[in-house]
Design an enzyme around this catalytic site. Sequence first.
Site, PDB file in Angstrom:
ATOM      1  N   TRP A 160       0.865  -1.179   0.000  1.00  0.00           N
ATOM      2  CA  TRP A 160       0.000   0.000   0.000  1.00  0.00           C
ATOM      3  C   TRP A 160       0.902   1.230   0.000  1.00  0.00           C
ATOM      4  O   TRP A 160       1.861   1.302   0.753  1.00  0.00           O
ATOM      5  CB  TRP A 160      -0.897  -0.022   1.243  1.00  0.00           C
ATOM      6  CG  TRP A 160      -2.061   0.906   1.130  1.00  0.00           C
ATOM      7  CD1 TRP A 160      -2.135   2.164   1.641  1.00  0.00           C
ATOM      8  CD2 TRP A 160      -3.288   0.665   0.447  1.00  0.00           C
ATOM      9  NE1 TRP A 160      -3.336   2.720   1.321  1.00  0.00           N
ATOM     10  CE2 TRP A 160      -4.074   1.812   0.589  1.00  0.00           C
ATOM     11  CE3 TRP A 160      -3.789  -0.420  -0.264  1.00  0.00           C
ATOM     12  CZ2 TRP A 160      -5.345   1.914   0.049  1.00  0.00           C
ATOM     13  CZ3 TRP A 160      -5.054  -0.308  -0.796  1.00  0.00           C
ATOM     14  CH2 TRP A 160      -5.815   0.840  -0.644  1.00  0.00           C
ATOM     15  N   GLU A 166       0.091  -5.492   8.358  1.00  0.00           N
ATOM     16  CA  GLU A 166       0.710  -6.806   8.178  1.00  0.00           C
ATOM     17  C   GLU A 166       2.217  -6.813   8.469  1.00  0.00           C
ATOM     18  O   GLU A 166       2.831  -7.880   8.552  1.00  0.00           O
ATOM     19  CB  GLU A 166       0.454  -7.312   6.758  1.00  0.00           C
ATOM     20  CG  GLU A 166      -0.990  -7.673   6.493  1.00  0.00           C
ATOM     21  CD  GLU A 166      -1.910  -6.475   6.234  1.00  0.00           C
ATOM     22  OE1 GLU A 166      -3.119  -6.626   6.431  1.00  0.00           O
ATOM     23  OE2 GLU A 166      -1.415  -5.388   5.836  1.00  0.00           O
ATOM     24  N   CYS A 190       3.581   3.265   4.875  1.00  0.00           N
ATOM     25  CA  CYS A 190       3.210   4.670   4.740  1.00  0.00           C
ATOM     26  C   CYS A 190       1.710   4.787   4.955  1.00  0.00           C
ATOM     27  O   CYS A 190       0.930   4.226   4.188  1.00  0.00           O
ATOM     28  CB  CYS A 190       3.603   5.206   3.364  1.00  0.00           C
ATOM     29  SG  CYS A 190       3.086   6.919   3.107  1.00  0.00           S
ATOM     30  N   VAL A 191       1.347   5.490   6.007  1.00  0.00           N
ATOM     31  CA  VAL A 191      -0.060   5.684   6.348  1.00  0.00           C
ATOM     32  C   VAL A 191      -0.357   7.173   6.217  1.00  0.00           C
ATOM     33  O   VAL A 191       0.261   7.991   6.905  1.00  0.00           O
ATOM     34  CB  VAL A 191      -0.375   5.186   7.773  1.00  0.00           C
ATOM     35  CG1 VAL A 191      -1.879   5.228   8.025  1.00  0.00           C
ATOM     36  CG2 VAL A 191       0.176   3.787   7.997  1.00  0.00           C
ATOM     37  N   THR A 251     -11.299   9.415   7.938  1.00  0.00           N
ATOM     38  CA  THR A 251     -11.900   8.460   8.872  1.00  0.00           C
ATOM     39  C   THR A 251     -10.882   8.102   9.950  1.00  0.00           C
ATOM     40  O   THR A 251      -9.684   8.362   9.795  1.00  0.00           O
ATOM     41  CB  THR A 251     -12.326   7.166   8.153  1.00  0.00           C
ATOM     42  OG1 THR A 251     -11.144   6.457   7.744  1.00  0.00           O
ATOM     43  CG2 THR A 251     -13.201   7.466   6.943  1.00  0.00           C
ATOM     44  N   HIS A 309      -9.596   5.355  10.497  1.00  0.00           N
ATOM     45  CA  HIS A 309      -8.765   4.238  10.047  1.00  0.00           C
ATOM     46  C   HIS A 309      -7.278   4.545  10.242  1.00  0.00           C
ATOM     47  O   HIS A 309      -6.505   3.678  10.673  1.00  0.00           O
ATOM     48  CB  HIS A 309      -9.068   3.928   8.581  1.00  0.00           C
ATOM     49  CG  HIS A 309      -8.316   2.763   8.043  1.00  0.00           C
ATOM     50  ND1 HIS A 309      -8.599   1.468   8.401  1.00  0.00           N
ATOM     51  CD2 HIS A 309      -7.282   2.687   7.164  1.00  0.00           C
ATOM     52  CE1 HIS A 309      -7.770   0.644   7.771  1.00  0.00           C
ATOM     53  NE2 HIS A 309      -6.954   1.367   7.025  1.00  0.00           N
ATOM     54  N   PHE A 356      11.640   0.660  12.950  1.00  0.00           N
ATOM     55  CA  PHE A 356      10.339   1.217  12.585  1.00  0.00           C
ATOM     56  C   PHE A 356      10.521   2.265  11.494  1.00  0.00           C
ATOM     57  O   PHE A 356      10.931   3.393  11.750  1.00  0.00           O
ATOM     58  CB  PHE A 356       9.705   1.846  13.833  1.00  0.00           C
ATOM     59  CG  PHE A 356       8.275   2.267  13.659  1.00  0.00           C
ATOM     60  CD1 PHE A 356       7.261   1.341  13.759  1.00  0.00           C
ATOM     61  CD2 PHE A 356       7.959   3.593  13.429  1.00  0.00           C
ATOM     62  CE1 PHE A 356       5.933   1.732  13.637  1.00  0.00           C
ATOM     63  CE2 PHE A 356       6.641   3.990  13.301  1.00  0.00           C
ATOM     64  CZ  PHE A 356       5.621   3.065  13.402  1.00  0.00           C
ATOM     65  N   ARG A 397       9.808  12.821   2.684  1.00  0.00           N
ATOM     66  CA  ARG A 397      10.581  11.948   3.571  1.00  0.00           C
ATOM     67  C   ARG A 397      11.064  10.669   2.882  1.00  0.00           C
ATOM     68  O   ARG A 397      11.752   9.860   3.494  1.00  0.00           O
ATOM     69  CB  ARG A 397       9.729  11.585   4.791  1.00  0.00           C
ATOM     70  CG  ARG A 397       9.520  12.778   5.702  1.00  0.00           C
ATOM     71  CD  ARG A 397       8.339  12.608   6.637  1.00  0.00           C
ATOM     72  NE  ARG A 397       8.234  13.730   7.558  1.00  0.00           N
ATOM     73  CZ  ARG A 397       7.730  14.927   7.232  1.00  0.00           C
ATOM     74  NH1 ARG A 397       7.290  15.156   6.008  1.00  0.00           N
ATOM     75  NH2 ARG A 397       7.679  15.896   8.131  1.00  0.00           N
TER      76      ARG A 397
END
Length: 163
Positions: A29, A65, A87-88, A93, A95, A120, A134
Amino acid sequence: MSTGLKGGAPKTALPKVDDMRVAIVAAEWNSHITDALTQGALDVFKAEGFAKDQVDVFHVPGTVELTFAASQLIEASLYDAIIVFGCVIRGGTPHFDYVCQSVTQGITSLNADCDIPVIFGVLTVDNEQDALDRAGGKLGNKGSEAAEAAIKMFDFSCTVKKL
């Protein structure tokens, strides 16, 4: 330490390590970001003289995951350090909060309970531009920093084992 702070993390020379094996696990993702982070790490390992067979790259569907993948790699006992890249990007929302909390707690737990450092390398950002900045953009490449951290933590682990 936040990249936005003046000076960032202090730079110290990387220790020379022998026979270190590293696993990189990258989320698919937002792969345009995680691929850039992975490449940044691979560039550091190459510059440090690592052979291709000392670094393996794995892919998982998403950031949540990463914890499972790192856990399985630890159990395999083939690696001296594991780096996870995800990467979030904040959305409209909750989520974002759930994913960030899950992976942060998961990796923290592995680091507390296991003998192999898990680095991390998850970007948690407000927008895509923050991530691009980044992942090789104007704020450098956090993938490179993760590789440096892996080398330093492996060296630390070796030092502690000698005590």
